[in-house]
Design an enzyme around this catalytic site. Sequence first.
Site, PDB file in Angstrom:
ATOM      1  N   GLU A 114       0.825  -1.211   0.000  1.00 21.18           N
ATOM      2  CA  GLU A 114       0.000   0.000   0.000  1.00 21.18           C
ATOM      3  C   GLU A 114       0.857   1.258   0.000  1.00 21.18           C
ATOM      4  O   GLU A 114       0.475   2.277  -0.603  1.00 21.18           O
ATOM      5  CB  GLU A 114      -0.943  -0.025   1.198  1.00 21.18           C
ATOM      6  CG  GLU A 114      -2.037  -1.080   1.042  1.00 21.18           C
ATOM      7  CD  GLU A 114      -2.962  -1.199   2.232  1.00 21.18           C
ATOM      8  OE1 GLU A 114      -4.187  -1.057   2.045  1.00 21.18           O
ATOM      9  OE2 GLU A 114      -2.464  -1.436   3.346  1.00 21.18           O
ATOM     10  N   GLU A 134      -3.581 -10.399   3.453  1.00 16.70           N
ATOM     11  CA  GLU A 134      -4.471 -10.147   4.591  1.00 16.70           C
ATOM     12  C   GLU A 134      -5.629 -11.134   4.698  1.00 16.70           C
ATOM     13  O   GLU A 134      -6.027 -11.523   5.805  1.00 16.70           O
ATOM     14  CB  GLU A 134      -5.037  -8.713   4.508  1.00 16.70           C
ATOM     15  CG  GLU A 134      -4.058  -7.629   4.939  1.00 16.70           C
ATOM     16  CD  GLU A 134      -3.170  -7.139   3.809  1.00 16.70           C
ATOM     17  OE1 GLU A 134      -2.564  -6.067   3.955  1.00 16.70           O
ATOM     18  OE2 GLU A 134      -3.071  -7.845   2.783  1.00 16.70           O
TER      19      GLU A 134
END
Length: 260
Positions: A114, A134
């Site tokens: 990210e 995740e």
Amino acid sequence: MSTAIDTTKLVLAEPHDGVLTITINRPEQKNAINHAVAVGVAAALDQLDADPELSVGVLTGAGGTFSAGMDLKGFAQGQIPTLPGRGFGGITRAEVRKPLIAAVEGWALGGGFEMALACDLIVAAESAKFGFPEVKWGLVPGEGGLFRLPERIPYHVALRVMFTGEPLAATDAEHYGLVSELCAPGAALRTAQEMAGKISLNGPLALAAAKRILRITQGLDDRAAFERQQEIYSTLATSEDAHEGARAFAEKRAPVWHGR
């Protein structure tokens, strides 16, 4: 004269010829992000935007890894790797005015990925890998990955990355347009700095205006986009730098930018 920011040793900021190289310096921890790293990255980005001698930033990680994401040990001890208004690593929600290039070696995982997506351009070694694992742990990317990745690569490719939690190879990322330039292993930082050097030759106000207009017009129709662009463009067109660019062109010389 620009000076390096190095308050914690966890983030190094080294200016050279208009380019600020920001290095996450936790190689033994695969450059995992804790609160101190987030503070250091945020400080370096502030330096980038505030220093008129700097035009472009390069974000990278030491020791052959970009970032493995959140420092889970630090998080378990109560260290929060996000900053108010800045997001994860001090960058995912920050509004950085000047162009920023991610130089990726090795892994860019989770929050590390990210952080790379928060940059404007990505340069990667052929051996680099990007991933959002995740879902394997019952979570989702919460710092921009869910909406930024589908903006950069085909939607269904992004879904595959998100839903499987499996990594995306840099060669595939380059094929899909996520990676702006692919290079040999070990050469990502040098390649990104060379790209930054070319960018830094251009008008700093023009670079900032282009970045701002690109960001605020995404998803708008033409009419709305022109309306949002107008004030920024008008200010740029009447700037001292714009007149200097015209004079330099007419006089067949390199422009001398003043950032005003």
